[in-house]
Design a protein around this motif. Structure first.
Motif, PDB file in Angstrom:
ATOM      1  N   ILE A  22      30.457  52.789  47.350  1.00 41.50           N
ATOM      2  CA  ILE A  22      29.242  52.254  47.954  1.00 41.50           C
ATOM      3  C   ILE A  22      29.649  51.460  49.189  1.00 41.50           C
ATOM      4  O   ILE A  22      30.546  50.629  49.134  1.00 41.50           O
ATOM      5  N   SER A  23      28.998  51.730  50.292  1.00 46.96           N
ATOM      6  CA  SER A  23      29.281  51.020  51.537  1.00 46.96           C
ATOM      7  C   SER A  23      28.018  50.334  52.010  1.00 46.96           C
ATOM      8  O   SER A  23      26.963  50.956  52.101  1.00 46.96           O
ATOM      9  N   VAL A  24      28.109  49.029  52.273  1.00 48.32           N
ATOM     10  CA  VAL A  24      26.981  48.256  52.792  1.00 48.32           C
ATOM     11  C   VAL A  24      27.381  47.694  54.138  1.00 48.32           C
ATOM     12  O   VAL A  24      28.451  47.112  54.288  1.00 48.32           O
ATOM     13  N   GLU A  25      26.516  47.840  55.137  1.00 44.11           N
ATOM     14  CA  GLU A  25      26.818  47.423  56.502  1.00 44.11           C
ATOM     15  C   GLU A  25      25.828  46.352  56.940  1.00 44.11           C
ATOM     16  O   GLU A  25      24.638  46.446  56.670  1.00 44.11           O
ATOM     17  N   ALA A  26      26.340  45.330  57.612  1.00 44.48           N
ATOM     18  CA  ALA A  26      25.483  44.297  58.210  1.00 44.48           C
ATOM     19  C   ALA A  26      25.792  44.231  59.688  1.00 44.48           C
ATOM     20  O   ALA A  26      26.942  44.049  60.070  1.00 44.48           O
ATOM     21  N   ILE A  27      24.781  44.374  60.536  1.00 46.53           N
ATOM     22  CA  ILE A  27      24.960  44.281  61.981  1.00 46.53           C
ATOM     23  C   ILE A  27      24.373  42.957  62.436  1.00 46.53           C
ATOM     24  O   ILE A  27      23.177  42.717  62.311  1.00 46.53           O
ATOM     25  N   ALA A  28      25.237  42.086  62.957  1.00 50.80           N
ATOM     26  CA  ALA A  28      24.798  40.748  63.381  1.00 50.80           C
ATOM     27  C   ALA A  28      24.490  40.766  64.865  1.00 50.80           C
ATOM     28  O   ALA A  28      25.303  41.215  65.662  1.00 50.80           O
ATOM     29  N   ARG A  53      29.825  44.409  63.562  1.00 52.85           N
ATOM     30  CA  ARG A  53      29.287  44.854  62.275  1.00 52.85           C
ATOM     31  C   ARG A  53      30.440  44.959  61.289  1.00 52.85           C
ATOM     32  O   ARG A  53      31.530  45.421  61.624  1.00 52.85           O
ATOM     33  N   GLN A  54      30.197  44.495  60.085  1.00 54.98           N
ATOM     34  CA  GLN A  54      31.203  44.445  59.039  1.00 54.98           C
ATOM     35  C   GLN A  54      30.630  45.039  57.758  1.00 54.98           C
ATOM     36  O   GLN A  54      29.431  44.943  57.514  1.00 54.98           O
ATOM     37  N   TRP A  55      31.480  45.625  56.951  1.00 57.25           N
ATOM     38  CA  TRP A  55      31.037  46.171  55.680  1.00 57.25           C
ATOM     39  C   TRP A  55      32.220  46.219  54.715  1.00 57.25           C
ATOM     40  O   TRP A  55      33.370  46.215  55.126  1.00 57.25           O
TER      41      TRP A  55
END
Length: 280
Positions: A22-28, A53-55
């Motif tokens: 499972i990969s979750v990405e957050a773009i700040a 962006r980090q995940w």
């Protein structure tokens, strides 16, 4: 997932799943910290921090043919190169946390994904987050306003063989942000100062920001007339605390800023006899 954002700005989330990964990405979004610089040549405004962006994802074990059959962790593998990999083993009271990958927006698009943190085991009591590591990354991204260089005499000139006084302020630079949804404060604290008086002499390194006359502690006497610019390199170390808490905790790493004074004219004072107009 470790998006560093201001409290009023929220990251954009997306995610994918494939088999047991499972990969979750957050773009700040980026923001302008509206840096304040001192007088004269006291540093440069730094442009907006680039979006990051980090995940987190369980890394794949990839078979790299060009390395003679060696294996390596990677975000993903080319088709046919992925090996069977079950992930790290953790204790009963711990939970496996995927490796942290990061990309940065560049002029021609997103950079290649870079491994920021290896996958690890976290105790459940830590709520599966690593605030110190995230705070250290936030400090590395922090744009620090340079120290202002103050000079006495204050009018752009000084005299040969007379102390020229320099000093700056010692206040930390603080910003508020959110790590894993938890409000925190990050601050940069000055730890030492390197004063270059612009005449070829060895820079003076102190832990003291100096002070104005007559309590001054940082001064330099020029030996020759001319012009000089005093430059100051400040070294900062990072700290963080949870919002509302009194205790600050150190983070790894340090940062530097460079600032400078206006041009300083160095003059020579000469004594001369004058006629006594009053017959004394």
């Amino acid at each position: 997932m470790a998006a560093v954002v201001q409290p009023e700005e929220q990251p954009t989330f997306s995610g994918t799943s494939e088999h047991d990964q499972i990969s979750v990405e957050a773009i700040a979004p980026s923001w302008d910290l509206n840096l304040q610089v001192g007088k004269g040549r006291s540093g440069r405004l730094v442009p907006d921090a680039p979006p990051v962006r980090q995940w987190r994802v369980t890394p794949a074990m990839c078979f790299l043919r060009d390395l003679g059959g060696a294996t390596a962790f990677a975000e993903s593998c080319d088709e046919g190169h992925q090996l069977a990999y079950a992930g790290i083993e953790c204790e009963a009271d711990e939970q496996a946390v995927g490796a942290l990958f990061e990309q940065r927006r560049e002029a021609d698009g997103w950079s290649d994904a870079a491994l920021v943190e290896d996958e690890s085991c976290l105790a459940e009591r830590r709520q599966q987050v690593d605030i110190p590591a995230a705070a250290a990354r936030a400090f590395r991204e922090m744009q620090i306003a340079p120290s202002e260089v103050n000079v006495q005499p204050p009018d752009g000139w000084t005299l040969v063989n007379v102390d020229t006084i320099a000093f700056t302020e010692s206040q930390p630079r603080t910003m508020s942000t959110s790590l894993f949804g938890i409000p925190v404060e990050i601050r940069a604290v000055p730890s030492n100062y390197s004063w270059d008086f612009g005449d070829g002499s060895t820079p003076l390194v102190t832990s003291d920001p100096g002070a104005p006359y007559p309590a001054h502690t940082v001064a330099h006497a020029y030996a020759e007339t001319g012009e000089a610019i005093i430059s100051l390199t400040t070294t900062w170390h990072g700290q963080f605390r949870l919002a509302g808490e009194p205790t600050w905790y150190d983070v790894a790493g340090e940062g530097t800023t460079v600032s400078s004074s206006d041009s300083l004219e160095i003059l020579e004072a000469r004594a001369r006899l004058v006629e006594d107009l009053y017959g004394g």
